[in-house]
Design a protein around this motif. Structure first.
Motif, PDB file in Angstrom:
ATOM      1  N   GLU A 187     -31.844  -7.083  27.766  1.00 34.84           N
ATOM      2  CA  GLU A 187     -32.448  -6.520  28.976  1.00 34.84           C
ATOM      3  C   GLU A 187     -33.608  -5.580  28.674  1.00 34.84           C
ATOM      4  OE1 GLU A 187     -29.389  -3.814  27.425  1.00 34.84           O
ATOM      5  OE2 GLU A 187     -29.374  -5.958  27.929  1.00 34.84           O
ATOM      6  N   ALA A 188     -33.643  -5.038  27.463  1.00 38.29           N
ATOM      7  CA  ALA A 188     -34.726  -4.122  27.094  1.00 38.29           C
ATOM      8  C   ALA A 188     -36.078  -4.818  27.055  1.00 38.29           C
ATOM      9  CB  ALA A 188     -34.427  -3.485  25.736  1.00 38.29           C
ATOM     10  N   LEU A 189     -36.073  -6.160  26.984  1.00 35.47           N
ATOM     11  CA  LEU A 189     -37.331  -6.900  26.872  1.00 35.47           C
ATOM     12  C   LEU A 189     -37.877  -7.350  28.225  1.00 35.47           C
ATOM     13  CD1 LEU A 189     -36.515  -9.153  23.786  1.00 35.47           C
ATOM     14  CD2 LEU A 189     -37.700  -6.958  23.841  1.00 35.47           C
ATOM     15  N   ALA A 190     -37.166  -7.066  29.297  1.00 34.78           N
ATOM     16  CA  ALA A 190     -37.555  -7.573  30.614  1.00 34.78           C
ATOM     17  C   ALA A 190     -38.933  -7.091  31.058  1.00 34.78           C
ATOM     18  CB  ALA A 190     -36.502  -7.187  31.662  1.00 34.78           C
ATOM     19  N   PRO A 213     -28.765 -16.657  26.348  1.00 35.07           N
ATOM     20  CA  PRO A 213     -27.433 -16.343  26.901  1.00 35.07           C
ATOM     21  C   PRO A 213     -27.450 -15.237  27.954  1.00 35.07           C
ATOM     22  CG  PRO A 213     -27.320 -16.584  24.524  1.00 35.07           C
ATOM     23  CD  PRO A 213     -28.771 -16.553  24.872  1.00 35.07           C
ATOM     24  N   SER A 214     -28.427 -14.344  27.881  1.00 36.74           N
ATOM     25  CA  SER A 214     -28.488 -13.227  28.832  1.00 36.74           C
ATOM     26  C   SER A 214     -29.233 -13.582  30.105  1.00 36.74           C
ATOM     27  CB  SER A 214     -29.191 -12.034  28.176  1.00 36.74           C
ATOM     28  OG  SER A 214     -30.573 -12.311  28.004  1.00 36.74           O
ATOM     29  N   GLY A 215     -30.034 -14.646  30.053  1.00 38.39           N
ATOM     30  CA  GLY A 215     -30.851 -15.002  31.203  1.00 38.39           C
ATOM     31  C   GLY A 215     -32.071 -14.115  31.376  1.00 38.39           C
ATOM     32  N   VAL A 216     -32.349 -13.267  30.402  1.00 34.04           N
ATOM     33  CA  VAL A 216     -33.476 -12.339  30.482  1.00 34.04           C
ATOM     34  C   VAL A 216     -34.710 -12.984  29.866  1.00 34.04           C
ATOM     35  CG1 VAL A 216     -34.398 -10.123  29.668  1.00 34.04           C
ATOM     36  CG2 VAL A 216     -32.029 -10.293  30.449  1.00 34.04           C
ATOM     37  N   SER A 217     -35.855 -12.770  30.513  1.00 32.64           N
ATOM     38  CA  SER A 217     -37.133 -13.219  29.962  1.00 32.64           C
ATOM     39  C   SER A 217     -38.096 -12.042  29.907  1.00 32.64           C
ATOM     40  CB  SER A 217     -37.751 -14.327  30.823  1.00 32.64           C
ATOM     41  OG  SER A 217     -36.955 -15.491  30.791  1.00 32.64           O
ATOM     42  N   PRO A 218     -38.919 -11.945  28.883  1.00 34.23           N
ATOM     43  CA  PRO A 218     -39.936 -10.893  28.834  1.00 34.23           C
ATOM     44  C   PRO A 218     -40.915 -11.012  29.998  1.00 34.23           C
ATOM     45  CG  PRO A 218     -39.646 -11.905  26.682  1.00 34.23           C
ATOM     46  CD  PRO A 218     -38.911 -12.761  27.659  1.00 34.23           C
ATOM     47  N   ARG A 219     -41.639  -9.951  30.267  1.00 34.01           N
ATOM     48  CA  ARG A 219     -42.592  -9.951  31.380  1.00 34.01           C
ATOM     49  C   ARG A 219     -43.680 -10.995  31.172  1.00 34.01           C
ATOM     50  NH1 ARG A 219     -45.370  -4.337  32.393  1.00 34.01           N
ATOM     51  NH2 ARG A 219     -46.163  -4.800  30.295  1.00 34.01           N
ATOM     52  N   THR A 220     -44.247 -11.037  29.973  1.00 31.36           N
ATOM     53  CA  THR A 220     -45.227 -12.063  29.618  1.00 31.36           C
ATOM     54  C   THR A 220     -44.893 -12.598  28.228  1.00 31.36           C
ATOM     55  OG1 THR A 220     -46.797 -10.549  28.562  1.00 31.36           O
ATOM     56  CG2 THR A 220     -47.023 -10.891  30.940  1.00 31.36           C
ATOM     57  N   ILE A 221     -45.249 -13.850  27.981  1.00 31.54           N
ATOM     58  CA  ILE A 221     -45.053 -14.464  26.666  1.00 31.54           C
ATOM     59  C   ILE A 221     -46.378 -15.062  26.229  1.00 31.54           C
ATOM     60  CG2 ILE A 221     -43.863 -16.253  25.351  1.00 31.54           C
ATOM     61  CD1 ILE A 221     -41.507 -15.986  27.251  1.00 31.54           C
ATOM     62  N   THR A 222     -46.843 -14.641  25.054  1.00 33.07           N
ATOM     63  CA  THR A 222     -48.100 -15.137  24.497  1.00 33.07           C
ATOM     64  C   THR A 222     -47.817 -15.841  23.179  1.00 33.07           C
ATOM     65  OG1 THR A 222     -49.348 -13.308  25.488  1.00 33.07           O
ATOM     66  CG2 THR A 222     -50.402 -14.502  23.668  1.00 33.07           C
ATOM     67  N   VAL A 223     -48.357 -17.039  23.013  1.00 34.21           N
ATOM     68  CA  VAL A 223     -48.162 -17.804  21.785  1.00 34.21           C
ATOM     69  C   VAL A 223     -49.338 -17.559  20.842  1.00 34.21           C
ATOM     70  CG1 VAL A 223     -47.905 -20.088  20.766  1.00 34.21           C
ATOM     71  CG2 VAL A 223     -46.832 -19.580  22.972  1.00 34.21           C
ATOM     72  N   LEU A 224     -49.035 -17.055  19.659  1.00 32.60           N
ATOM     73  CA  LEU A 224     -49.993 -16.948  18.557  1.00 32.60           C
ATOM     74  C   LEU A 224     -49.352 -17.654  17.371  1.00 32.60           C
ATOM     75  CD1 LEU A 224     -51.224 -13.225  18.702  1.00 32.60           C
ATOM     76  CD2 LEU A 224     -52.469 -15.273  19.414  1.00 32.60           C
ATOM     77  N   GLU A 225     -49.962 -18.712  16.894  1.00 30.18           N
ATOM     78  CA  GLU A 225     -49.299 -19.566  15.912  1.00 30.18           C
ATOM     79  C   GLU A 225     -49.216 -18.947  14.525  1.00 30.18           C
ATOM     80  OE1 GLU A 225     -51.093 -23.406  16.069  1.00 30.18           O
ATOM     81  OE2 GLU A 225     -50.336 -23.824  18.086  1.00 30.18           O
ATOM     82  N   GLN A 226     -49.933 -17.869  14.258  1.00 28.43           N
ATOM     83  CA  GLN A 226     -49.880 -17.185  12.969  1.00 28.43           C
ATOM     84  C   GLN A 226     -49.091 -15.884  13.118  1.00 28.43           C
ATOM     85  OE1 GLN A 226     -51.169 -18.440  10.043  1.00 28.43           O
ATOM     86  NE2 GLN A 226     -51.628 -20.272  11.248  1.00 28.43           N
ATOM     87  N   THR A 227     -47.996 -15.757  12.364  1.00 29.87           N
ATOM     88  CA  THR A 227     -47.191 -14.534  12.492  1.00 29.87           C
ATOM     89  C   THR A 227     -47.948 -13.309  11.985  1.00 29.87           C
ATOM     90  OG1 THR A 227     -46.114 -15.068  10.375  1.00 29.87           O
ATOM     91  CG2 THR A 227     -44.977 -15.711  12.403  1.00 29.87           C
ATOM     92  N   GLY A 228     -48.887 -13.505  11.065  1.00 33.49           N
ATOM     93  CA  GLY A 228     -49.716 -12.387  10.636  1.00 33.49           C
ATOM     94  C   GLY A 228     -50.548 -11.845  11.773  1.00 33.49           C
ATOM     95  N   ALA A 229     -51.058 -12.722  12.628  1.00 30.14           N
ATOM     96  CA  ALA A 229     -51.821 -12.294  13.797  1.00 30.14           C
ATOM     97  C   ALA A 229     -50.921 -11.559  14.785  1.00 30.14           C
ATOM     98  CB  ALA A 229     -52.471 -13.498  14.475  1.00 30.14           C
ATOM     99  N   ARG A 261     -32.803  -3.186  15.569  1.00 29.30           N
ATOM    100  CA  ARG A 261     -31.765  -4.223  15.536  1.00 29.30           C
ATOM    101  C   ARG A 261     -31.595  -4.861  16.913  1.00 29.30           C
ATOM    102  NH1 ARG A 261     -26.621  -3.565  11.848  1.00 29.30           N
ATOM    103  NH2 ARG A 261     -28.243  -4.351  10.468  1.00 29.30           N
ATOM    104  N   CYS A 262     -31.363  -6.166  16.936  1.00 29.58           N
ATOM    105  CA  CYS A 262     -31.110  -6.904  18.175  1.00 29.58           C
ATOM    106  C   CYS A 262     -29.605  -7.048  18.370  1.00 29.58           C
ATOM    107  CB  CYS A 262     -31.770  -8.278  18.117  1.00 29.58           C
ATOM    108  SG  CYS A 262     -33.560  -8.230  18.064  1.00 29.58           S
ATOM    109  N   GLY A 263     -29.064  -6.312  19.336  1.00 30.81           N
ATOM    110  CA  GLY A 263     -27.626  -6.293  19.550  1.00 30.81           C
ATOM    111  C   GLY A 263     -26.950  -5.342  18.578  1.00 30.81           C
ATOM    112  N   ARG A 264     -25.730  -4.939  18.886  1.00 29.60           N
ATOM    113  CA  ARG A 264     -25.017  -3.966  18.040  1.00 29.60           C
ATOM    114  C   ARG A 264     -24.806  -4.481  16.617  1.00 29.60           C
ATOM    115  NH1 ARG A 264     -22.448   0.314  20.562  1.00 29.60           N
ATOM    116  NH2 ARG A 264     -22.442   0.264  22.850  1.00 29.60           N
ATOM    117  N   SER A 265     -24.516  -5.780  16.501  1.00 28.17           N
ATOM    118  CA  SER A 265     -24.206  -6.331  15.181  1.00 28.17           C
ATOM    119  C   SER A 265     -25.397  -7.017  14.527  1.00 28.17           C
ATOM    120  CB  SER A 265     -23.039  -7.328  15.289  1.00 28.17           C
ATOM    121  OG  SER A 265     -23.342  -8.357  16.221  1.00 28.17           O
ATOM    122  N   GLY A 266     -26.525  -7.112  15.235  1.00 33.32           N
ATOM    123  CA  GLY A 266     -27.723  -7.701  14.665  1.00 33.32           C
ATOM    124  C   GLY A 266     -27.712  -9.227  14.678  1.00 33.32           C
ATOM    125  N   LEU A 267     -28.829  -9.809  14.283  1.00 39.42           N
ATOM    126  CA  LEU A 267     -28.986 -11.259  14.229  1.00 39.42           C
ATOM    127  C   LEU A 267     -29.320 -11.658  12.798  1.00 39.42           C
ATOM    128  CD1 LEU A 267     -31.246 -11.854  17.391  1.00 39.42           C
ATOM    129  CD2 LEU A 267     -28.788 -12.284  17.207  1.00 39.42           C
TER     130      LEU A 267
END
Length: 302
Positions: A187-190, A213-229, A261-267
């Motif tokens: 929910e923090a990403l809404a 699983p949470s049904g939450v989506s960020p406000r905007t999603i931008t695709v940048l194909e290079q993780t360095g960018a 960390r994402c969630g109490r136990s992490g990913l």
């Protein structure tokens, strides 16, 4: 009859056929889009017909007349590459060239220290870096890469050697409102502007395990194909992302990015060295894979 096309024409035909896109083919070949378009136009002029047609749902596809030519090029290019490497091995000190790619992430901070540390163990082996993007199984199958260091579940029927366990973390600017938290829920990403490197979510990553699983989506999603960018955009406080802690470590070590960390136990995120299933026990790529496992499997280096 002599061939009307040259090697760079066939390389371009294979790249466009594989990727379905002039833009993606240019990225694979490390040339401009205009260079790819020029090569295709020249090849079509020499052959006297169209090689590709654009289909709305599938991108650039070979025309019926060009299909056999594309298939022959797919078979021939890997064979020619292997023949070249065999020749170079026979006349020089290099016994083999191993082409290494990194799946999903353009992170190479580990490569130079690894090569230096493994120099004696890999004597006679030349390591060649190739850019493969988010399709390691395909790049192994078509011969673009011999070995891929890849995060997440292994794809296809390739052999996977476990290298180390990493973590998917929320990556933020150090001054971001979420940076001081010990962990976050979806929910923090809404209300966040979110960056991602792939247009289609990959199985086993943050969307499938954390967001969907949470049904939450960020406000905007931008695709940048290079993780360095993506890292640079986040360092400039333009948004956030969920990425590999290890891949982002160069930015985190300098204080430009913060991990939460994402969630109490992490990913957890597993990294593996992928090879083709038929790789021999004494094959050069297996020697390199074993060296990578030994190097990056050491907590000091991962």
């Amino acid at each position: 009859m002599s061939s009307r096309l040259e090697m760079h024409h066939y390389e371009t035909i294979v790249a466009v056929s594989d990727t379905g896109s002039v833009t993606a083919a240019a990225g694979r070949l490390h040339v401009s889009q205009s260079a790819v378009s020029h090569r295709l136009a020249e090849a079509e002029r020499r052959l006297g017909g169209r090689l590709f047609e654009r289909r709305p749902s599938r991108g650039m596809q070979p025309t019926p007349a060009a299909l056999a030519l594309c298939q022959a090029a797919h078979r021939a290019m890997p064979d020619l590459g292997r023949a070249e490497r065999d020749f170079m091995r026979s006349v020089g000190g290099t016994t083999a060239t191993v082409r290494i790619g990194v799946g999903s992430y353009d992170c190479y901070h580990w490569l130079a220290p690894f090569a230096a540390a493994a120099n004696e163990r890999l004597e006679g082996l030349l390591l060649e870096l190739v850019v493969i993007g988010d399709a390691p199984a395909q790049r192994l199958a078509d011969g673009t890469a011999d070995l891929v260091l890849a995060p997440g579940p292994a794809q296809g029927t390739n052999e996977a050697l476990h290298v180390f366990t990493d973590e998917l973390v929320l990556v933020t600017h150090p001054g971001h409102r979420l940076a001081s938290r010990s962990w976050i829920g979806p929910e923090a990403l809404a209300e966040e502007d979110y960056f991602t490197y792939n247009r289609q979510p990959s199985p086993g990553f943050e969307y499938e395990r954390f967001l969907r699983p949470s049904g939450v989506s960020p406000r905007t999603i931008t695709v940048l194909e290079q993780t360095g960018a993506i890292a640079e955009m986040i360092a400039a406080d333009f948004g956030v992302s969920i990425l590999s802690r290890w891949a982002m470590s160069p930015w985190m070590d300098t204080g430009r990015l913060t991990a939460v960390r994402c969630g109490r136990s992490g990913l957890e995120l597993e990294w593996s060295a992928l090879m083709r299933a038929e790789t021999d026990d004494d094959a050069p790529e297996r020697q390199v894979a074993n060296a990578i496992v030994a190097w990056l499997g050491d907590p000091k280096h991962s």
